[in-house]
Enzyme design. Structure first.
Site, PDB file in Angstrom:
ATOM      1  N   SER A  42     -13.149   1.384  10.391  1.00 51.05           N
ATOM      2  CA  SER A  42     -12.524   1.090   9.598  1.00 51.05           C
ATOM      3  C   SER A  42     -12.996   0.187   7.867  1.00 51.05           C
ATOM      4  CB  SER A  42     -10.785   1.303   9.668  1.00 51.05           C
ATOM      5  OG  SER A  42     -10.416   0.662   7.914  1.00 51.05           O
ATOM      6  N   ALA A  43     -13.109   1.021   7.165  1.00 50.51           N
ATOM      7  CA  ALA A  43     -13.233   0.372   5.947  1.00 50.51           C
ATOM      8  C   ALA A  43     -12.829  -1.203   5.609  1.00 50.51           C
ATOM      9  CB  ALA A  43     -13.282   0.950   4.673  1.00 50.51           C
ATOM     10  N   ASP A  44     -11.104  -1.093   6.129  1.00 49.16           N
ATOM     11  CA  ASP A  44     -10.916  -2.189   6.427  1.00 49.16           C
ATOM     12  C   ASP A  44     -11.270  -3.458   6.562  1.00 49.16           C
ATOM     13  OD1 ASP A  44      -8.575  -0.326   5.961  1.00 49.16           O
ATOM     14  OD2 ASP A  44      -7.363  -0.630   7.498  1.00 49.16           O
ATOM     15  N   GLU A  70       1.150  -1.018   0.170  1.00 49.28           N
ATOM     16  CA  GLU A  70       0.282  -0.007  -0.121  1.00 49.28           C
ATOM     17  C   GLU A  70       0.633   1.352   0.302  1.00 49.28           C
ATOM     18  OE1 GLU A  70      -0.078   1.864   2.606  1.00 49.28           O
ATOM     19  OE2 GLU A  70       0.167   1.012   4.089  1.00 49.28           O
ATOM     20  N   VAL A 121      -5.009   0.663   2.917  1.00 49.01           N
ATOM     21  CA  VAL A 121      -5.800  -1.400   3.270  1.00 49.01           C
ATOM     22  C   VAL A 121      -6.460  -1.382   2.223  1.00 49.01           C
ATOM     23  CG1 VAL A 121      -5.821  -3.120   4.032  1.00 49.01           C
ATOM     24  CG2 VAL A 121      -4.159  -1.664   5.696  1.00 49.01           C
ATOM     25  N   LYS A 156      -4.036  -1.769  14.472  1.00 45.21           N
ATOM     26  CA  LYS A 156      -2.865   0.095  14.831  1.00 45.21           C
ATOM     27  C   LYS A 156      -3.492   0.043  16.579  1.00 45.21           C
ATOM     28  CE  LYS A 156      -2.569   2.419  10.764  1.00 45.21           C
ATOM     29  NZ  LYS A 156      -3.112   1.409   9.757  1.00 45.21           N
ATOM     30  N   ASP A 181     -17.699   4.812  14.639  1.00 42.45           N
ATOM     31  CA  ASP A 181     -15.558   5.175  14.025  1.00 42.45           C
ATOM     32  C   ASP A 181     -15.208   3.175  13.441  1.00 42.45           C
ATOM     33  OD1 ASP A 181     -13.548   6.067  12.543  1.00 42.45           O
ATOM     34  OD2 ASP A 181     -12.993   7.123  13.991  1.00 42.45           O
ATOM     35  N   LYS A 218      -5.341  10.963   0.163  1.00 43.43           N
ATOM     36  CA  LYS A 218      -5.947   9.197   0.859  1.00 43.43           C
ATOM     37  C   LYS A 218      -6.715   8.578  -0.071  1.00 43.43           C
ATOM     38  CE  LYS A 218      -4.624   8.523   4.860  1.00 43.43           C
ATOM     39  NZ  LYS A 218      -4.667   8.572   6.825  1.00 43.43           N
TER      40      LYS A 218
END
Length: 280
Positions: free
Chosen positions: A120-122, A9, A89, A139, A118, A69
């Site tokens: 992540s789309a990951d 990435e 990612v 993370k 909240d 991004k």
């Protein structure tokens, strides 16, 4: 025997590290993959075009600043506008799969934040994209327990590389047990083949960093940084960069050293898995 290839990435290049450390780190990742006998394929957006296997001049262009991004929700808009962008990612997963790649190396995945709603789309991308992803855990700034629960809910195949517990990015260990474990790149490749044959989504291979920070130390710094963020009203897209910056300050730069180490280790492991898959 097929070519062994590893997707990389580029949000690391555009938003993860400052110039010129970002370019130096990317070049070290490319070299690590090549040394393990695989072909690195960094993915990004240059001038509104998806590039799978960026050339050095394109990497420099992205690294020098000004790029956006790209995640899945804004990828099409960035292409239509002719923008430059590093891929997250989630976006890298999608684009790598479209290009026929099966192995992807990153640092840490996104996940569930302590702030309600909240996420992540990951996580969703991992659930629906049949790629093996090598990462050193979610993370450190995330709600780790909730992230692991969401991975289970989404049916992501989660496996530890020589570990029974989920690594926590900067920390090689955490209190959270994993459902499966492999000892070799060949075993990881075999597990991925089974997941692919079943029509499942991604395989998340958690690789603990060889030398990291203690879980307790990192969590204490994260909690204090979160309190500071609330006092200052930092939220949304600005929250994760703020927390990571505070982590670096509070650890005297040690978190950045660990980050670079785990990126290289993940790239090497991903290359070994890609080589094992290439013998099909």
């Amino acid at each position: 025997m097929r070519n062994a290839e590893v997707a990389l990435e580029t949000a690391l290049l555009t938003h993860g590290l400052p110039w010129p450390e970002n370019l130096a780190t990317m070049e070290a990742l490319l070299k690590a993959v090549e040394e393990e006998g695989a072909r690195p394929r960094p993915i990004g957006v240059v001038g509104g075009r998806v590039r799978v296997g960026l050339e050095r001049e394109e990497l420099v262009r992205l690294a020098q600043g000004g790029a956006d991004k790209a995640s899945l929700w804004n990828l099409a808009a960035l292409l239509a506008a002719g923008k430059d962008a590093g891929t997250t990612v989630a976006a890298t997963l999608h684009l790598a799969h479209r290009a026929g790649l099966e192995v992807f190396a990153t640092g840490g995945i996104g996940g569930v934040h302590p702030v309600p709603f909240d996420e992540s789309a990951d996580l969703l991308a991992l659930s629906r994209t049949p790629i093996l992803v090598v990462a050193s855990g979610p993370k450190s700034v995330l709600d780790l327990e909730a992230t692991l629960e969401r991975l289970e809910t989404y049916g992501v195949s989660v496996v530890g590389f020589r570990t029974d517990r989920m690594p926590a990015f900067l920390s090689p260990d955490s209190p959270y047990p994993l459902p499966a474990r492999v000892e070799t790149p060949e075993e990881a490749a075999a597990l991925y083949r089974e997941a692919r044959a079943l029509g499942l989504g991604g395989v998340l291979l958690f690789n603990p960093v060889s030398e990291g920070l203690s879980f307790q130390e990192v969590q204490a710094h994260v909690e204090e940084a979160n309190r500071e963020a609330r006092r200052l009203g930092v939220g949304g897209k600005a929250l994760t960069p703020f927390l990571l910056r505070r982590l670096a300050e509070r650890t005297g730069g040690r978190s950045l050293e660990v980050n670079r180490r785990l990126l290289l280790e993940n790239a090497r492991l991903a290359a070994r898995v890609a080589r094992a898959l290439a013998v099909e």
